[in-house]
Design an enzyme around this catalytic site. Structure first.
Site, short mmCIF file in Angstrom:
data_model
loop_
_atom_site.label_atom_id
_atom_site.label_comp_id
_atom_site.label_asym_id
_atom_site.label_seq_id
_atom_site.Cartn_x
_atom_site.Cartn_y
_atom_site.Cartn_z
N ASP A 92 49.14 24.58 35.10
CA ASP A 92 48.98 23.18 34.73
C ASP A 92 48.40 23.16 33.32
OD1 ASP A 92 49.76 22.36 37.28
OD2 ASP A 92 47.97 21.16 37.66
N ASP B 154 38.90 21.37 32.62
CA ASP B 154 38.25 20.33 31.83
C ASP B 154 37.10 19.61 32.54
OD1 ASP B 154 40.10 19.08 33.45
OD2 ASP B 154 41.08 17.94 31.84
N ASP C 78 47.49 16.97 32.55
CA ASP C 78 47.89 18.05 33.47
C ASP C 78 49.27 18.59 33.14
OD1 ASP C 78 45.60 17.15 34.63
OD2 ASP C 78 46.47 16.61 36.56
N HIS D 241 41.72 23.06 37.18
CA HIS D 241 41.64 22.55 35.80
C HIS D 241 40.30 22.90 35.15
CE1 HIS D 241 44.84 19.41 37.11
NE2 HIS D 241 45.34 20.62 36.93
N CYS E 31 41.45 14.00 31.47
CA CYS E 31 42.65 14.09 32.31
C CYS E 31 43.63 12.95 32.02
CB CYS E 31 42.28 13.99 33.78
SG CYS E 31 41.01 15.09 34.36
N1 ABU Z 1 41.23 17.60 36.77
C1 ABU Z 1 39.87 17.92 36.59
C2 ABU Z 1 39.19 18.16 37.92
C3 ABU Z 1 38.09 19.09 37.79
C4 ABU Z 1 37.08 18.98 38.89
O1 ABU Z 1 37.32 18.34 39.91
O2 ABU Z 1 35.98 19.53 38.75
#
Ligand code: ABU
Length: 380
Positions: free
Chosen positions: A203, A253, A113, A251, A358
């Site tokens: 981020d 990812d 992050d 995010h 992450c």
């Molecule tokens: N930091 C990734 C979180 C993504 C999600 O909760 O889908």
């Protein structure tokens, strides 16, 4: 500069799939359920944190998450990857700047992050939560060390944001809950989230690195101004502002995960807002695979992420990928695409900010800067 063969290279990574040689793995030590702030209003009474409260994450959960992160570090080292770990702060401390006081910090379990590695540079992200404003300090001992060891390492920090009240839309969460489905859809299409355009915010985990092309998601923590800042900061890259049909995105990812040149995972529940997104991949010969749903039906207590963390894989090289050990559908899918799948137990860490992607940040992947999207789309 392309510096892929020097023995002394410490920092260099251009994408999400080149052979991983050096990585940072987060820690759960001292993790807090952070104090409320404009952008974070946790309300988890069933797990001991009703709205307005905060405090240390439960000790047993912290130990289990810490043990899984330590085991991930051991596994990577056993596979020949050099591993560094951050230095936790006393996250229970109240912190302040001239503009605000915040009841606590959070944790350092998600280096992805905070740190964005592009080529021989590591950029400290602005972050957009007050509780995460000082998180970069956990990585400073490592960055100092890389700076001493690698004469070509570019250590950069994005402008620290002020995070005054003008950075946040007041009453965002209450208003969001009161919207009809159609009104929510319209806000999703406009990427109209809690942060304003007062100052650049991003981020690092809203950036997917695919060689010359960086896909940056506008989200609850990354604004248009932050994406513009990144575009100016990386003049030799093509920075694509992307957004997806996702309420309260946070995010990229668990939405777009590149696996190797020509192959990426996409989230079937979160199609891109703009059709150019998939067209860009397809016209450059990429296959986009829809991720299977998680094997799980329930999240861990105190988990603020979605069940789509099953997508949050760590690619070790174009033939090898780490997947959370209980995510059998994802493992089967990637096995079918010819990957060696390395199962890694990490579910306890989901309550501490994420999954395998992450919980790690690249320091070095063996490879060079390549153009995987020679056929561009005007205006995207
Ligand atoms: N930091 C990734 C979180 C993504 C999600 O909760 O889908």
């Amino acid at each position: 500069m392309n510096r892929t063969t020097d023995d002394d290279v410490v920092v260099c990574s251009w994408n999400e799939w080149d052979p991983l040689e050096y990585v940072i793995v987060g820690r759960a030590d001292g993790a807090m359920m952070q104090a409320p702030e404009p952008a974070v209003q946790n309300d988890l009474p069933e797990h001991g944190f009703p709205l307005g409260t905060f405090g240390p994450m439960p000790e047993d959960a912290r130990e289990r998450a810490g043990a899984q992160l330590d085991a991930l570090a051991d596994l990577l080292e056993a596979r020949g990857v050099r591993v560094d770990r951050p230095a936790p702060l006393d996250f229970s401390r109240e912190v302040s700047t001239p503009d605000w006081t915040q009841g606590s910090m959070a944790m350092c379990s998600a280096p992805r992050d905070v740190l964005l590695t592009v080529g021989n540079e590591i950029l400290e992200a602005t972050m957009s939560f007050r509780s995460r404003w000082y998180e970069y300090l956990c990585y400073r001992p490592l960055l100092e060390q890389y700076h001493r060891a690698d004469p070509a390492f570019r250590w950069e920090a994005a402008p620290k944001p002020r995070l005054t009240d003008a950075t946040y839309r007041p009453d965002f969460f209450r208003e969001w809950e009161s919207l009809s489905a159609e009104e929510q859809r319209q806000r999703i299409e406009r990427s109209d989230w809690i942060i304003t355009e007062k100052e650049p915010l991003f981020d690092a985990a809203d950036v997917a690195r695919l060689g010359k092309d960086l896909f940056v998601q506008q989200s609850m923590v990354t604004n248009q101004s932050g994406i513009d800042w990144l575009r100016r900061h990386y003049p030799d890259h093509r920075v694509h502002r992307v957004s997806y049909v996702e309420p309260l995105p946070w995010h990229i990812d668990a939405t777009l995960i590149p696996l190797r040149p020509g192959l990426a995972l996409v989230n079937p529940d979160r199609p891109p807002i703009r059709e150019e997104h998939h067209r860009l991949f397809e016209q450059n010969g990429w296959e986009l695979i829809e991720a299977p749903r998680s094997a799980r039906t329930e999240k861990m207590p105190l988990c603020l992420c979605s069940l789509w963390l099953n997508m949050n894989c760590l690619v070790l090289d174009p033939k090898t990928v780490c997947v959370e050990a209980t995510e059998t559908p994802m493992m089967d899918l990637l096995d079918g695409y010819g990957f060696e799948v390395v199962p890694v137990p990490l579910y306890e860490v989901s309550a501490f900010g994420g999954g395998l992607h992450c919980a790690t940040a690249d320091v070095h992947r063996r490879g060079s800067l390549e153009d995987y999207f020679p056929k561009q789309i005007e205006g995207f």
